[in-house]
Design an enzyme around this catalytic site. Sequence first.
Site, PDB file in Angstrom:
ATOM      1  N   ASN A  80      27.388   2.262 -15.235  1.00  0.00           N
ATOM      2  CA  ASN A  80      27.714   2.399 -16.658  1.00  0.00           C
ATOM      3  C   ASN A  80      26.900   1.399 -17.490  1.00  0.00           C
ATOM      4  OD1 ASN A  80      28.987   2.284 -19.181  1.00  0.00           O
ATOM      5  ND2 ASN A  80      30.977   2.840 -18.319  1.00  0.00           N
ATOM      6  N   LYS A 128      28.727  -0.794 -20.197  1.00  0.00           N
ATOM      7  CA  LYS A 128      29.383  -2.014 -19.724  1.00  0.00           C
ATOM      8  C   LYS A 128      28.341  -3.123 -19.576  1.00  0.00           C
ATOM      9  CE  LYS A 128      31.995  -1.462 -16.036  1.00  0.00           C
ATOM     10  NZ  LYS A 128      32.803  -0.918 -14.892  1.00  0.00           N
ATOM     11  N   GLU A 162      34.132   4.464  -5.240  1.00  0.00           N
ATOM     12  CA  GLU A 162      35.379   3.758  -5.550  1.00  0.00           C
ATOM     13  C   GLU A 162      36.468   4.128  -4.562  1.00  0.00           C
ATOM     14  OE1 GLU A 162      36.747   3.396  -9.598  1.00  0.00           O
ATOM     15  OE2 GLU A 162      34.810   2.582 -10.209  1.00  0.00           O
ATOM     16  N   ASP A 165      35.591  -3.988 -12.808  1.00  0.00           N
ATOM     17  CA  ASP A 165      36.447  -2.812 -12.777  1.00  0.00           C
ATOM     18  C   ASP A 165      37.459  -2.946 -13.903  1.00  0.00           C
ATOM     19  OD1 ASP A 165      36.453  -0.397 -10.968  1.00  0.00           O
ATOM     20  OD2 ASP A 165      38.586  -0.728 -11.332  1.00  0.00           O
ATOM     21  N   GLY A 220      33.443   5.641 -24.022  1.00  0.00           N
ATOM     22  CA  GLY A 220      34.687   5.495 -23.268  1.00  0.00           C
ATOM     23  C   GLY A 220      35.934   5.589 -24.155  1.00  0.00           C
ATOM     24  N   TYR A 221      36.878   4.701 -23.868  1.00  0.00           N
ATOM     25  CA  TYR A 221      38.147   4.703 -24.604  1.00  0.00           C
ATOM     26  C   TYR A 221      38.064   3.949 -25.935  1.00  0.00           C
ATOM     27  CZ  TYR A 221      40.186   6.392 -20.198  1.00  0.00           C
ATOM     28  OH  TYR A 221      40.489   7.139 -19.086  1.00  0.00           O
ATOM     29  N   LYS A 254      33.795  -6.482 -31.409  1.00  0.00           N
ATOM     30  CA  LYS A 254      34.429  -6.190 -30.109  1.00  0.00           C
ATOM     31  C   LYS A 254      34.016  -7.206 -29.034  1.00  0.00           C
ATOM     32  CE  LYS A 254      34.543  -2.973 -26.259  1.00  0.00           C
ATOM     33  NZ  LYS A 254      33.907  -1.861 -25.555  1.00  0.00           N
ATOM     34  N   HIS A 265      38.589  -7.294 -23.622  1.00  0.00           N
ATOM     35  CA  HIS A 265      38.984  -7.588 -22.234  1.00  0.00           C
ATOM     36  C   HIS A 265      37.772  -8.101 -21.450  1.00  0.00           C
ATOM     37  CE1 HIS A 265      37.499  -3.521 -22.554  1.00  0.00           C
ATOM     38  NE2 HIS A 265      37.443  -3.350 -21.258  1.00  0.00           N
TER      39      HIS A 265
HETATM   40  P1  ITT Z   1      31.172   1.378 -12.683  1.00  0.00           P
HETATM   41  O1  ITT Z   1      29.996   2.123 -12.145  1.00  0.00           O
HETATM   42  O2  ITT Z   1      30.826  -0.030 -13.086  1.00  0.00           O
HETATM   43  O3  ITT Z   1      32.388   1.434 -11.794  1.00  0.00           O
HETATM   44  P2  ITT Z   1      32.785   2.986 -14.590  1.00  0.00           P
HETATM   45  O4  ITT Z   1      32.411   3.618 -15.889  1.00  0.00           O
HETATM   46  O5  ITT Z   1      33.286   3.884 -13.495  1.00  0.00           O
HETATM   47  O6  ITT Z   1      31.515   2.124 -14.092  1.00  0.00           O
HETATM   48  P3  ITT Z   1      35.309   1.455 -14.601  1.00  0.00           P
HETATM   49  O7  ITT Z   1      35.817   2.194 -13.414  1.00  0.00           O
HETATM   50  O8  ITT Z   1      35.363  -0.033 -14.573  1.00  0.00           O
HETATM   51  O9  ITT Z   1      33.783   1.828 -14.913  1.00  0.00           O
HETATM   52  O10 ITT Z   1      35.986   1.864 -15.941  1.00  0.00           O
HETATM   53  C1  ITT Z   1      37.118   2.653 -16.053  1.00  0.00           C
HETATM   54  C2  ITT Z   1      37.028   3.499 -17.291  1.00  0.00           C
HETATM   55  O11 ITT Z   1      37.305   2.716 -18.428  1.00  0.00           O
HETATM   56  C3  ITT Z   1      35.669   4.180 -17.510  1.00  0.00           C
HETATM   57  O12 ITT Z   1      35.896   5.511 -17.959  1.00  0.00           O
HETATM   58  C4  ITT Z   1      35.056   3.372 -18.628  1.00  0.00           C
HETATM   59  O13 ITT Z   1      34.216   4.161 -19.440  1.00  0.00           O
HETATM   60  C5  ITT Z   1      36.289   2.902 -19.402  1.00  0.00           C
HETATM   61  N1  ITT Z   1      36.043   1.623 -20.035  1.00  0.00           N
HETATM   62  C6  ITT Z   1      35.878   0.419 -19.441  1.00  0.00           C
HETATM   63  N2  ITT Z   1      35.647  -0.546 -20.341  1.00  0.00           N
HETATM   64  C7  ITT Z   1      35.648   0.061 -21.545  1.00  0.00           C
HETATM   65  C8  ITT Z   1      35.436  -0.398 -22.857  1.00  0.00           C
HETATM   66  O14 ITT Z   1      35.128  -1.641 -23.146  1.00  0.00           O
HETATM   67  N3  ITT Z   1      35.526   0.492 -23.848  1.00  0.00           N
HETATM   68  C9  ITT Z   1      35.816   1.791 -23.590  1.00  0.00           C
HETATM   69  N4  ITT Z   1      36.008   2.304 -22.386  1.00  0.00           N
HETATM   70  C10 ITT Z   1      35.922   1.443 -21.364  1.00  0.00           C
END
Ligand code: ITT
Length: 185
Positions: A13, A16, A40, A69, A142-143, A162, A167
């Site tokens: 991602n 991130k 995962e 994560d 994302g969210y 932000k 977080h």
């Molecule tokens: P990895 O390859 O690093 O695992 P991922 O997108 O699968 O990437 P996560 O499992 O950590 O990442 O994230 C869980 C979900 O939360 C994923 O859909 C992200 O897009 C979302 N997310 C995480 N941090 C966010 C943020 O700051 N703002 C919006 N959505 C977020």
Amino acid sequence: MRKSFDLYFASSNKNKYSEAKEILSKFKLNLGFFEFAPVEIQSNSILEIATKKSLDAYWSCKKPVIVEDDGLFIPALGGFPGPYSSYVFKTIGNAGILNLVKSKRNAEFHSVIAYCDGKKPVLFQGVIKGVISKKQKGNDWGYDPIFIPKGKTKTYAELDDKNTLSHRYITLGKFARWYKKSINN
Ligand code: ITT
């Protein structure tokens, strides 16, 4: 000359990574990107998921790495989507979450950073409380368009700051302070 990085952020991602890079630059750390599609594990614990992800990332990258994560936890939905946030985002998305959330809109965004340099991973955790907005606002990833952090009236997607309160910022701050101490020892 090739740019040298202090350490790598392993993730699939890029959003991130971009945020993590900006946050860690405030701590004078230069973060590289290691593109990596983690397998995962199924677990109810984002700590456990991050631990495994960091070990896999280190053995792929062979350089000191961090992985992150995250999970969006909604208490009125029993903590859903929590550790399944990535899958839930890809399936029902923000519209699906808005359909599920009724009057109790409290939510928490959790982040775990795992650092691995080939030894036992070191973990850092951060949580920000907030609420789920009534509709999607802003266009970020994302969210972001549905999460309003506590003390604000705008969603993550609408906020300019932000990266100074999220977080991710809370967890990376803990990591950066530890990392700087540990490399100076
Ligand atoms: P990895 O390859 O690093 O695992 P991922 O997108 O699968 O990437 P996560 O499992 O950590 O990442 O994230 C869980 C979900 O939360 C994923 O859909 C992200 O897009 C979302 N997310 C995480 N941090 C966010 C943020 O700051 N703002 C919006 N959505 C977020």
